[in-house]
Design an enzyme around this catalytic site. Structure first.
Site, PDB file in Angstrom:
ATOM      1  N   HIS A 169      -3.458 -27.660  26.770  1.00 23.38           N
ATOM      2  CA  HIS A 169      -2.620 -27.670  25.588  1.00 23.38           C
ATOM      3  C   HIS A 169      -1.515 -28.402  25.775  1.00 23.38           C
ATOM      4  O   HIS A 169      -1.264 -29.683  24.981  1.00 23.38           O
ATOM      5  CB  HIS A 169      -2.492 -26.196  25.200  1.00 23.38           C
ATOM      6  CG  HIS A 169      -1.271 -26.237  24.097  1.00 23.38           C
ATOM      7  ND1 HIS A 169      -1.561 -26.888  22.769  1.00 23.38           N
ATOM      8  CD2 HIS A 169      -0.072 -25.865  24.059  1.00 23.38           C
ATOM      9  CE1 HIS A 169      -0.522 -26.483  22.143  1.00 23.38           C
ATOM     10  NE2 HIS A 169       0.654 -25.983  22.815  1.00 23.38           N
ATOM     11  N   PHE A 170      -0.585 -28.222  26.581  1.00 25.02           N
ATOM     12  CA  PHE A 170       0.631 -28.795  26.860  1.00 25.02           C
ATOM     13  C   PHE A 170       0.676 -30.123  27.388  1.00 25.02           C
ATOM     14  O   PHE A 170       1.636 -30.949  27.136  1.00 25.02           O
ATOM     15  CB  PHE A 170       1.794 -27.776  27.188  1.00 25.02           C
ATOM     16  CG  PHE A 170       1.856 -27.721  28.809  1.00 25.02           C
ATOM     17  CD1 PHE A 170       1.857 -28.412  29.785  1.00 25.02           C
ATOM     18  CD2 PHE A 170       1.483 -26.242  29.004  1.00 25.02           C
ATOM     19  CE1 PHE A 170       1.800 -28.173  30.910  1.00 25.02           C
ATOM     20  CE2 PHE A 170       1.557 -25.896  30.505  1.00 25.02           C
ATOM     21  CZ  PHE A 170       1.559 -26.489  31.420  1.00 25.02           C
ATOM     22  N   HIS A 171      -0.361 -30.577  27.850  1.00 22.63           N
ATOM     23  CA  HIS A 171      -0.636 -32.082  28.200  1.00 22.63           C
ATOM     24  C   HIS A 171      -0.701 -33.036  26.998  1.00 22.63           C
ATOM     25  O   HIS A 171      -0.592 -34.133  27.117  1.00 22.63           O
ATOM     26  CB  HIS A 171      -1.335 -32.241  29.312  1.00 22.63           C
ATOM     27  CG  HIS A 171      -1.044 -31.852  30.586  1.00 22.63           C
ATOM     28  ND1 HIS A 171      -0.826 -30.617  31.393  1.00 22.63           N
ATOM     29  CD2 HIS A 171      -0.423 -32.728  31.489  1.00 22.63           C
ATOM     30  CE1 HIS A 171      -0.226 -30.863  32.565  1.00 22.63           C
ATOM     31  NE2 HIS A 171       0.165 -31.875  32.619  1.00 22.63           N
TER      32      HIS A 171
ATOM     33  N   TYR B  39      10.167 -27.736  21.007  1.00 19.14           N
ATOM     34  CA  TYR B  39      10.675 -28.690  19.889  1.00 19.14           C
ATOM     35  C   TYR B  39      11.957 -29.536  20.029  1.00 19.14           C
ATOM     36  O   TYR B  39      12.208 -30.619  19.471  1.00 19.14           O
ATOM     37  CB  TYR B  39      10.975 -27.576  18.681  1.00 19.14           C
ATOM     38  CG  TYR B  39       9.788 -26.883  18.061  1.00 19.14           C
ATOM     39  CD1 TYR B  39       8.739 -27.507  17.733  1.00 19.14           C
ATOM     40  CD2 TYR B  39       9.732 -25.644  18.505  1.00 19.14           C
ATOM     41  CE1 TYR B  39       7.359 -26.787  17.602  1.00 19.14           C
ATOM     42  CE2 TYR B  39       8.569 -24.724  18.388  1.00 19.14           C
ATOM     43  CZ  TYR B  39       7.386 -25.668  17.688  1.00 19.14           C
ATOM     44  OH  TYR B  39       6.214 -24.781  17.653  1.00 19.14           O
TER      45      TYR B  39
ATOM     46  N   ARG C  22      -4.957 -21.360  35.914  1.00 17.83           N
ATOM     47  CA  ARG C  22      -4.074 -22.458  36.246  1.00 17.83           C
ATOM     48  C   ARG C  22      -3.215 -22.073  37.452  1.00 17.83           C
ATOM     49  O   ARG C  22      -3.292 -21.026  37.757  1.00 17.83           O
ATOM     50  CB  ARG C  22      -3.065 -22.386  35.015  1.00 17.83           C
ATOM     51  CG  ARG C  22      -2.092 -21.291  34.597  1.00 17.83           C
ATOM     52  CD  ARG C  22      -1.427 -21.358  33.331  1.00 17.83           C
ATOM     53  NE  ARG C  22      -0.263 -22.430  33.495  1.00 17.83           N
ATOM     54  CZ  ARG C  22       0.614 -22.243  32.662  1.00 17.83           C
ATOM     55  NH1 ARG C  22       1.130 -21.343  31.858  1.00 17.83           N
ATOM     56  NH2 ARG C  22       1.593 -23.155  32.676  1.00 17.83           N
ATOM     57  N   ARG C  23      -2.279 -22.787  37.821  1.00 13.78           N
ATOM     58  CA  ARG C  23      -1.269 -22.502  38.940  1.00 13.78           C
ATOM     59  C   ARG C  23      -1.782 -21.845  40.173  1.00 13.78           C
ATOM     60  O   ARG C  23      -1.335 -20.874  40.739  1.00 13.78           O
ATOM     61  CB  ARG C  23      -0.314 -21.502  38.356  1.00 13.78           C
ATOM     62  CG  ARG C  23       0.632 -22.270  37.278  1.00 13.78           C
ATOM     63  CD  ARG C  23       1.661 -21.306  36.646  1.00 13.78           C
ATOM     64  NE  ARG C  23       2.604 -21.919  35.882  1.00 13.78           N
ATOM     65  CZ  ARG C  23       3.742 -21.401  35.270  1.00 13.78           C
ATOM     66  NH1 ARG C  23       3.605 -20.029  35.146  1.00 13.78           N
ATOM     67  NH2 ARG C  23       4.579 -21.877  34.767  1.00 13.78           N
TER      68      ARG C  23
ATOM     69  N   HIS D 133      10.276 -21.291  24.287  1.00 12.10           N
ATOM     70  CA  HIS D 133       9.420 -21.965  23.119  1.00 12.10           C
ATOM     71  C   HIS D 133      10.133 -22.979  22.256  1.00 12.10           C
ATOM     72  O   HIS D 133       9.709 -24.193  21.906  1.00 12.10           O
ATOM     73  CB  HIS D 133       8.724 -21.117  22.134  1.00 12.10           C
ATOM     74  CG  HIS D 133       7.656 -21.667  21.382  1.00 12.10           C
ATOM     75  ND1 HIS D 133       6.522 -22.086  21.856  1.00 12.10           N
ATOM     76  CD2 HIS D 133       7.767 -22.111  20.133  1.00 12.10           C
ATOM     77  CE1 HIS D 133       5.757 -22.717  21.072  1.00 12.10           C
ATOM     78  NE2 HIS D 133       6.438 -22.865  19.877  1.00 12.10           N
TER      79      HIS D 133
END
Lengths: 71, 589
Positions: B385-387, B238, B448-449, B234
């Site tokens: 989300h992470f895209h 950042y 996913r995946r 995680h």
């Protein structure tokens, strides 16, 4: 703080506004479908979005041009 | 782009450092191109629109996409930007440029080793593979070269941090009473966070995964390696994000025509990331059996606190660009938006990236909530989300930042600003399509995946469209993103042929509210490091101790239930955590 300079307005803003407007229009369909169960056919819906957002963009451009001419 | 006559560019002032930054960017952009190609192959494959690879190779391509984009592209760009930032803000070269070249070389070597292990998966003549995805924990096992490459790469990043701290210490000896310049402060705090975060992955790789892959040990504890991975997994988010914040805080207000609204707020934000980035990783493990619910609840609470620095950033950056717009003559409640430099691809790219980041923050809150997470866990929602976060807030900011940095690093103009503007807008539109489809698909439980999620003939009667429409959105969005990447890379390649010229230098203005408006304790890096370590110990000592007590360091995994701490497990915890601490204290005494 520096002095204010004359307004700088660009058509780049118009391009970005149109794209952001179309994305918001597109996402509104997701909201209509997922929150309210309203199915909107994708192609006519997006074509309507192009017309609405395009008209707003032209209106904004005309307003800006007339404002610039007055000032 | 307005330039300031008489101001030297970074390349003029620090030619060797500029060369280092350019090399780091070169590796980053090669990774971006290959990673984007792997991305569009997956998007078209899983939507069954174009299949050029066998489904058996899907995970190799997925691993390549993940590792190249979120490790190589992001971190090479980061070290380039940080080298630029620390040098220009301290006005000081590294103590030893050979050392600087050495860590960049180590990072490059590590990337090649890891990349070679992954690519071997599609070469049948080579008996090696590393289809373990970016989340490289057990029970999936990669070739030792994959882990060895990661070790070399991470050691390279550690040495980069050492280099920047040495530069700062040299500066501090000459400026003992001065506040740390903001960009240098951002670099140093980010690296403190990185040192703490990488403890988890270093232990996981060096003590478990690499020996296991080499055959020195027969098995590892999957839950332990997962937990150690997310200890790092995680905060690495950042690590990607903070260089984008550096550009938003220090470059974007300048492009907008103004100045940073508040230097103290920027410092507070980076301190909060040092403190809160790491003790949150267990929120990626809400579905993992073997970790008590209470630990997951603590991780959720810490994660929600992380919204604070993001909201502070939204306020400060928007206030800064509003100030810029008003300096340019903008007026009115929202009329100032029209006075912003929207034709400038650097500004527009960063602004659109920030807008997408807001949407990514909302979907991130869903991921972080224990109860709602169960709905979206391991579905296509998560890549959606992470895209938005790393795939847009970070990647688009990096591309937009490159448009501004390019003349400073090369003394050459960009080949085409209109193409650059089209590129950033195309990325925004493409990501809106792809991410929307991913989020909606995830809500319907599409995983996913997987290479084979076609769900042919399946219809969601209660909602709009259907899987086929979502697939078209996803494939179209992915294709637009690939085209945008090609435009970015070709624009830069063509820029290399531009003639060098003078007069491209630019300065970054001081903040409206400078560091003198904040307490000096904000610059006490040792204090924040100490508190961060304490918070990490509080968040992780008991869960890790519990996992080891339950199933051993190399056990096959503990029992899934009970999901709460019991007297028995507490007794085990005492043996694993408390007793060694007491013995160590006795030895010290």
């Amino acid at each position: 703080m520096s002095d204010r300079r004359p307004p700088v307005r660009t058509r780049g803003g118009l391009l970005v506004a149109v794209v952001v407007g179309l994305v918001l229009w597109f996402e509104a369909r997701t909201v209509a479908g997922m929150f309210f169960g309203v199915t909107l056919p994708p192609v006519p819906y997006m074509l309507a979005g192009v017309v609405v957002v395009g008209a707003l963009a032209i209106l904004a451009d005309v307003t800006r041009t007339s404002h610039s001419a007055r000032s | 782009m307005a330039t300031e006559a008489g101001t030297p560019t970074f390349a003029n002032k620090y030619p060797e450092e500029a060369s280092i930054v350019r090399r780091a960017f070169l590796v980053a952009f090669i990774a971006l191109g290959v990673g984007a190609l792997a991305g569009v192959i997956q998007a078209l494959h899983r939507t069954n629109i174009l299949r050029i690879i066998p489904s058996a190779d899907y995970y190799t391509v997925l691993t390549l996409h993940g590792v190249l984009l979120v490790i190589v592209f992001t971190i090479f760009f980061l070290v380039g930007v940080f080298q630029w930032a620390i040098t220009r803000s301290l006005e000081r070269s590294p103590p030893n440029i050979t050392f600087t070249k050495a860590w960049l070389g180590l990072m490059s070597l590590g990337s090649v080793m890891t990349g070679a292990a992954i690519v071997s998966g599609v070469i049948s003549e080579v008996d090696a593979s590393a289809d373990v995805l970016f989340t490289f924990y057990a029970p999936l096992q990669a070739h030792p070269l994959f882990y060895a490459g990661l070790v070399v790469f991470i050691v390279g990043t550690w040495l980069a941090g050492v280099d920047w701290f040495r530069t700062w210490l040299g500066w501090r000896r000459e400026h003992p009473d001065e506040r740390i310049p903001l960009q240098a402060f951002m670099v140093l705090t980010t690296m403190i966070m990185w040192y703490i975060a990488t403890i988890g992955v270093a232990v996981s790789v060096l003590f478990f995964l690499l020996p296991w892959s080499l055959g020195f040990i027969d098995q590892v504890n999957p839950l332990l390696t997962r937990t150690l991975f997310w200890f790092f997994g995680h905060p690495v988010v950042y690590f990607w994000l903070l260089p984008a914040y550096l550009l938003w805080y220090t470059v974007m207000p300048k492009i907008a025509g103004g100045r940073l609204f508040s230097d103290p707020l920027a410092r507070v934000v980076f301190v909060l990331f040092v403190l809160l980035s790491t003790p949150v990783g267990i929120h990626h493990q809400y579905m993992d059996p073997g970790i008590a619910q209470g630990f997951k609840f603590i991780a959720m609470t810490n994660t929600m606190f992380l919204l604070l620095p993001s909201l502070l950033t939204a306020f400060t950056v928007v206030a800064s660009i509003e100030h810029g717009a008003r300096q340019r003559g903008g007026t009115g409640l929202l009329g100032w938006l029209r006075a912003l430099p929207w034709r400038d691809p650097a500004f527009t790219g960063m602004a659109l990236a920030g807008l997408m980041f807001a949407a990514g923050g909302f979907s991130g809150m869903v991921n972080a909530g224990m109860n709602i997470n169960y709905l979206v866990h391991n579905t296509l929602w998560v890549p959606g989300h992470f895209h938005l976060t790393v795939g847009t807030a970070v990647a688009l900011t990096f591309m937009a930042g490159t448009y501004w940095l390019w003349p400073q690093l090369t003394n050459r103009r960009l080949y085409s600003r209109p193409i650059a503007l089209a590129q950033v807008v195309l990325w925004f539109g493409g990501m809106a399509l792809m991410s929307n489809a991913m989020h909606v698909s995830g809500l319907f439980g599409i995983p996913r995946r997987t290479a084979e999620p076609q769900y042919q003939g399946f219809d969601f009667a209660t909602t709009f469209g259907g899987v086929s429409e979502l697939n078209i959105q996803l494939a179209l969005g992915g294709t637009l993103l690939f085209v945008s990447t090609l435009l970015f890379l070709s624009n830069l390649a063509l820029s290399l042929a531009q003639p060098t010229r003078s007069g491209l230098g630019q300065q970054l203005p001081a903040a409206l509210s400078g560091p003198e408006d904040s307490p000096r304790v904000l610059d006490n890096l040792a204090l924040w490091s100490g508190i961060a370590v304490v918070l990490v110990v509080l968040a992780y000592a008991l869960p890790l101790g519990s996992i080891i007590a339950d199933s051993g360091l190399l056990g096959p995994g503990g029992t899934a239930y009970p999901a709460v701490l019991t007297p028995d497990s507490l007794a085990g915890l005492q043996a694993v955590v408390a007793d060694p601490v007491v013995r160590a204290l006795e030895v010290v005494a």
